[in-house]
Scaffold this motif. Sequence first.
Motif, PDB file in Angstrom:
ATOM      1  N   LEU A  71       0.791  -1.234   0.000  1.00 49.45           N
ATOM      2  CA  LEU A  71       0.000   0.000   0.000  1.00 49.45           C
ATOM      3  C   LEU A  71       0.825   1.288   0.000  1.00 49.45           C
ATOM      4  O   LEU A  71       0.456   2.240  -0.705  1.00 49.45           O
ATOM      5  CB  LEU A  71      -1.002  -0.013   1.153  1.00 49.45           C
ATOM      6  CG  LEU A  71      -2.054  -1.117   1.033  1.00 49.45           C
ATOM      7  CD1 LEU A  71      -2.967  -1.113   2.256  1.00 49.45           C
ATOM      8  CD2 LEU A  71      -2.851  -0.986  -0.250  1.00 49.45           C
ATOM      9  N   PRO A  72       1.952   1.372   0.723  1.00 51.03           N
ATOM     10  CA  PRO A  72       2.756   2.598   0.604  1.00 51.03           C
ATOM     11  C   PRO A  72       3.261   2.826  -0.823  1.00 51.03           C
ATOM     12  O   PRO A  72       3.327   3.967  -1.289  1.00 51.03           O
ATOM     13  CB  PRO A  72       3.919   2.367   1.568  1.00 51.03           C
ATOM     14  CG  PRO A  72       3.386   1.391   2.568  1.00 51.03           C
ATOM     15  CD  PRO A  72       2.462   0.497   1.782  1.00 51.03           C
ATOM     16  N   LEU A  73       3.583   1.745  -1.544  1.00 51.24           N
ATOM     17  CA  LEU A  73       4.037   1.884  -2.929  1.00 51.24           C
ATOM     18  C   LEU A  73       2.890   2.313  -3.839  1.00 51.24           C
ATOM     19  O   LEU A  73       3.081   3.129  -4.749  1.00 51.24           O
ATOM     20  CB  LEU A  73       4.658   0.580  -3.421  1.00 51.24           C
ATOM     21  CG  LEU A  73       5.904   0.117  -2.673  1.00 51.24           C
ATOM     22  CD1 LEU A  73       6.364  -1.236  -3.179  1.00 51.24           C
ATOM     23  CD2 LEU A  73       7.015   1.148  -2.782  1.00 51.24           C
ATOM     24  N   VAL A  74       1.698   1.787  -3.586  1.00 55.11           N
ATOM     25  CA  VAL A  74       0.528   2.212  -4.355  1.00 55.11           C
ATOM     26  C   VAL A  74       0.295   3.711  -4.138  1.00 55.11           C
ATOM     27  O   VAL A  74       0.050   4.458  -5.093  1.00 55.11           O
ATOM     28  CB  VAL A  74      -0.729   1.393  -3.974  1.00 55.11           C
ATOM     29  CG1 VAL A  74      -1.976   1.966  -4.630  1.00 55.11           C
ATOM     30  CG2 VAL A  74      -0.549  -0.071  -4.352  1.00 55.11           C
ATOM     31  N   ALA A  75       0.410   4.160  -2.895  1.00 54.81           N
ATOM     32  CA  ALA A  75       0.215   5.581  -2.584  1.00 54.81           C
ATOM     33  C   ALA A  75       1.262   6.447  -3.290  1.00 54.81           C
ATOM     34  O   ALA A  75       0.932   7.505  -3.844  1.00 54.81           O
ATOM     35  CB  ALA A  75       0.266   5.801  -1.074  1.00 54.81           C
ATOM     36  N   LYS A  76       2.516   6.013  -3.283  1.00 50.64           N
ATOM     37  CA  LYS A  76       3.571   6.775  -3.962  1.00 50.64           C
ATOM     38  C   LYS A  76       3.328   6.830  -5.469  1.00 50.64           C
ATOM     39  O   LYS A  76       3.508   7.872  -6.100  1.00 50.64           O
ATOM     40  CB  LYS A  76       4.949   6.172  -3.674  1.00 50.64           C
ATOM     41  CG  LYS A  76       5.420   6.429  -2.266  1.00 50.64           C
ATOM     42  CD  LYS A  76       6.781   5.812  -2.013  1.00 50.64           C
ATOM     43  CE  LYS A  76       7.198   6.063  -0.578  1.00 50.64           C
ATOM     44  NZ  LYS A  76       8.560   5.618  -0.311  1.00 50.64           N
ATOM     45  N   LEU A  77       2.922   5.700  -6.040  1.00 49.94           N
ATOM     46  CA  LEU A  77       2.634   5.688  -7.476  1.00 49.94           C
ATOM     47  C   LEU A  77       1.418   6.550  -7.805  1.00 49.94           C
ATOM     48  O   LEU A  77       1.389   7.202  -8.847  1.00 49.94           O
ATOM     49  CB  LEU A  77       2.430   4.259  -7.974  1.00 49.94           C
ATOM     50  CG  LEU A  77       3.711   3.439  -8.092  1.00 49.94           C
ATOM     51  CD1 LEU A  77       3.384   1.987  -8.401  1.00 49.94           C
ATOM     52  CD2 LEU A  77       4.613   4.016  -9.171  1.00 49.94           C
ATOM     53  N   ALA A  78       0.422   6.550  -6.929  1.00 52.70           N
ATOM     54  CA  ALA A  78      -0.748   7.410  -7.138  1.00 52.70           C
ATOM     55  C   ALA A  78      -0.322   8.875  -7.158  1.00 52.70           C
ATOM     56  O   ALA A  78      -0.778   9.655  -8.008  1.00 52.70           O
ATOM     57  CB  ALA A  78      -1.793   7.161  -6.053  1.00 52.70           C
TER      58      ALA A  78
END
Length: 98
Positions: A71-78
């Motif tokens: 989830l932190p990577l998804v947030a960064k990509l978002a």
Amino acid sequence: MPSKTAQSAPQSKNASTGKLPVKTLRLGRIKAAVWENEADQKKFYNVTFARTYLDDARNFHDTDSFGRDDLPLVAKLADQAHTFIFERLAESKSEHSE
């Protein structure tokens, strides 16, 4: 560990139109694809997220299911996709005003 019942996420190529994403962002095994669309002569963008995994037969697949640590990577990509879209819209606006 990926579930054997994981569903496939949309492929990097849109099957119905044959269009490719205008940008693919990746952090490790998480990726975000930015898609450009047009309606009423206005451009807009959508983003799809996927996690790549390797199955028991050593074949790569994508899923739209994410674990806690993803989830932190998804947030960064978002955030990166958001920035890319705003920059793209600003470029388009400046091209039309020249």
